[in-house]
Design a protein around this motif. Structure first.
Motif, PDB file in Angstrom:
ATOM      1  N   SER A  46       0.803  -1.219   0.000  1.00 54.89           N
ATOM      2  CA  SER A  46       0.000   0.000   0.000  1.00 54.89           C
ATOM      3  C   SER A  46       0.838   1.272   0.000  1.00 54.89           C
ATOM      4  N   ILE A  47       2.123   1.199   0.364  1.00 54.77           N
ATOM      5  CA  ILE A  47       2.919   2.426   0.412  1.00 54.77           C
ATOM      6  C   ILE A  47       3.204   2.965  -0.988  1.00 54.77           C
ATOM      7  N   GLY A  48       2.974   2.150  -2.007  1.00 52.12           N
ATOM      8  CA  GLY A  48       3.134   2.652  -3.368  1.00 52.12           C
ATOM      9  C   GLY A  48       2.197   3.804  -3.642  1.00 52.12           C
ATOM     10  N   GLU A  49       0.933   3.660  -3.228  1.00 49.84           N
ATOM     11  CA  GLU A  49      -0.086   4.685  -3.459  1.00 49.84           C
ATOM     12  C   GLU A  49      -0.046   5.772  -2.397  1.00 49.84           C
ATOM     13  N   THR A  50       0.287   5.410  -1.160  1.00 54.80           N
ATOM     14  CA  THR A  50       0.194   6.371  -0.063  1.00 54.80           C
ATOM     15  C   THR A  50       1.482   7.137   0.202  1.00 54.80           C
ATOM     16  N   LEU A  51       2.634   6.607  -0.205  1.00 53.38           N
ATOM     17  CA  LEU A  51       3.903   7.255   0.104  1.00 53.38           C
ATOM     18  C   LEU A  51       4.753   7.522  -1.137  1.00 53.38           C
ATOM     19  N   ILE A  52       5.018   6.477  -1.914  1.00 54.01           N
ATOM     20  CA  ILE A  52       5.953   6.621  -3.022  1.00 54.01           C
ATOM     21  C   ILE A  52       5.388   7.508  -4.129  1.00 54.01           C
TER      22      ILE A  52
ATOM     23  N   PRO B  19       2.940   9.891  -4.108  1.00 49.99           N
ATOM     24  CA  PRO B  19       2.895  11.326  -3.773  1.00 49.99           C
ATOM     25  C   PRO B  19       4.273  11.986  -3.813  1.00 49.99           C
ATOM     26  N   CYS B  20       5.308  11.268  -3.373  1.00 49.20           N
ATOM     27  CA  CYS B  20       6.668  11.816  -3.435  1.00 49.20           C
ATOM     28  C   CYS B  20       7.115  12.005  -4.878  1.00 49.20           C
ATOM     29  N   LEU B  21       6.821  11.032  -5.730  1.00 54.34           N
ATOM     30  CA  LEU B  21       7.191  11.135  -7.138  1.00 54.34           C
ATOM     31  C   LEU B  21       6.460  12.287  -7.824  1.00 54.34           C
ATOM     32  N   VAL B  22       5.189  12.452  -7.511  1.00 47.93           N
ATOM     33  CA  VAL B  22       4.402  13.553  -8.100  1.00 47.93           C
ATOM     34  C   VAL B  22       4.974  14.886  -7.662  1.00 47.93           C
TER      35      VAL B  22
ATOM     36  N   GLY C 146       6.762  17.729 -10.114  1.00 45.97           N
ATOM     37  CA  GLY C 146       6.295  19.105 -10.206  1.00 45.97           C
ATOM     38  C   GLY C 146       7.410  20.102  -9.974  1.00 45.97           C
ATOM     39  N   ILE C 147       8.299  19.794  -9.026  1.00 48.71           N
ATOM     40  CA  ILE C 147       9.398  20.718  -8.712  1.00 48.71           C
ATOM     41  C   ILE C 147      10.447  20.711  -9.809  1.00 48.71           C
ATOM     42  N   LEU C 148      10.789  19.555 -10.331  1.00 48.29           N
ATOM     43  CA  LEU C 148      11.902  19.436 -11.272  1.00 48.29           C
ATOM     44  C   LEU C 148      11.489  19.573 -12.729  1.00 48.29           C
TER      45      LEU C 148
ATOM     46  N   ALA D 248       4.682  17.091 -16.387  1.00 48.78           N
ATOM     47  CA  ALA D 248       5.208  15.843 -15.846  1.00 48.78           C
ATOM     48  C   ALA D 248       4.347  15.338 -14.702  1.00 48.78           C
ATOM     49  N   VAL D 249       3.733  16.257 -13.960  1.00 49.71           N
ATOM     50  CA  VAL D 249       2.865  15.865 -12.848  1.00 49.71           C
ATOM     51  C   VAL D 249       1.676  15.061 -13.346  1.00 49.71           C
TER      52      VAL D 249
END
Length: 361
Positions: free
Chosen positions: A9-15, A17-20, A24-26, A31-32
């Motif tokens: 479940s951390i794929g959807e809840t943690l990883i 959101p961090c990738l998104v 957005g920043i880079l 890309a978002v």
């Protein structure tokens, strides 16, 4: 996630959101939107881990089928949900070396009742001991302290032997040598204790006996008896370890005369001697399979055997990390466990070609 032994479940809840956020920043908003289309849901992650597990398992089975000899080792343990899990490892010859990997992991229908009984017995014994009023007096007794000191030293030696018998890339001949060396040490220690030269062998006992009245004759006899019993136990569990080296030409079956002749050809092969000097014992015999197949198979039959239960014990440790109390409904551990501990890398390129891009809903 599987290698890190983390919940799917951390794929959807943690990883994700961090990738998104990083996209957005880079890279900007375009890309978002693309990153948000990447599916990392619990079901998707579980499916991908299953695919990678099947891929590595297929590669492993192909290697085992191509191996001239192989060995299997199995053990079972109870997970956090009180479900018995059977783990099977395979050891085989591949690419001029001996390799070992997880063959499969399956849940069993029954639990390990013997383990439950042993836990009950241990608790009962502990409670009975706590109720004894003379426990403090026994611990303070000098003879008891000397006995405890001897056991501490003895278990230190046994733990050292146990560490030498652990780890990967070992073989039964090397373990045989280590056990024989320890048995010889037991005989040496017995002789030293009989002549009063055991201070370096049993340092804790030597230190405790200095503050006490020394090692009594009764305790000395007990230690010698204990060492004799240890020797008997080692000879009981390893009765063949004192025999001649199984790789000696005289120990080949008498009816296999062509093996003896092939072995002599190998003995006088200068190139083979150079390979032997450069490679490990396992790698040497795996390399010789092409030139001296019958002799190599005879040697590999011994070397491919599992020398210890180290792999199963390591796998059970990983199983405990994968199936926690918060994931106690996880029954099929094989896919996650294989991705965690397998040395076979999944063919990601082939897996990607077999899949189509799926948008996240």
């Amino acid at each position: 996630m599987a290698k890190a032994k983390k919940p799917h479940s951390i794929g959807e809840t943690l990883i994700k959101p961090c990738l998104v956020s990083c996209a957005g920043i880079l890279l900007g908003e375009s890309a978002v939107s693309k990153m948000k289309q990447v599916s990392l849901s619990n079901d998707t992650v579980k499916s991908r881990i299953f695919d990678m597990s099947c891929n590595t398992k297929s590669q492993l089975l192909a290697k085992v089928k191509a191996s001239p000899v192989f060995a299997i080792q199995l053990d079972e343990s109870v997970d956090v949900a009180n479900l018995s899990q059977l783990i099977v490892f395979v050891r085989y010859v591949h690419d001029q070396s001996i390799e070992e990997d997880l063959l499969f992991c399956r849940p069993l229908e029954t639990t390990t009742q013997a383990a439950d009984v042993m836990q009950l017995v241990e608790v009962t014994q502990f409670l009975e001991q706590r109720n004894k009023g003379d426990l403090k007096a026994a611990v303070s007794d000098e003879v008891f302290q000397c006995r405890l000191a001897f056991l501490a030293d003895m278990f230190s030696h046994l733990n050292e032997l146990n560490r030498k018998l652990q780890g990967v890339d070992s073989d039964i001949i090397g373990h045989r040598d280590k056990v024989n060396a320890f048995v010889s040490k037991l005989e040496l220690w017995r002789g030293k204790f009989e002549t009063g030269r055991s201070a370096t062998v049993f340092p804790t006992l030597a230190r405790i006996s200095e503050t006490a009245s020394g090692v009594s004759d009764v305790l000395k006899n007990e230690v010698i008896i204990h060492l004799n019993r240890l020797l008997d136990e080692f000879q009981h569990y390893f009765p063949d370890f004192k025999s001649d080296n199984p790789m000696m030409v005289d120990n080949f079956p008498k009816e296999a005369e062509d093996i003896e002749e092939q072995f002599l050809d190998l003995v006088h092969d200068s190139a083979a001697k150079a390979v032997f000097a450069e490679k490990s014992l396992n790698a040497f015999w795996a390399t010789m399979h092409g030139s001296y197949p019958r002799v190599a198979v005879a040697a590999l039959t011994l070397l491919v055997a599992f020398p210890s239960t180290y792999l199963c014990e390591s796998a059970f440790s990983s199983m405990v990390e994968i199936k926690t109390k918060s994931r106690n409904r996880l029954i099929d551990l094989e896919s996650d466990l294989r991705c965690t501990i397998s040395k076979v890398e999944p063919n990601i390129e082939a897996l990607v070609k077999a899949k189509q891009m799926q948008k996240s809903h």
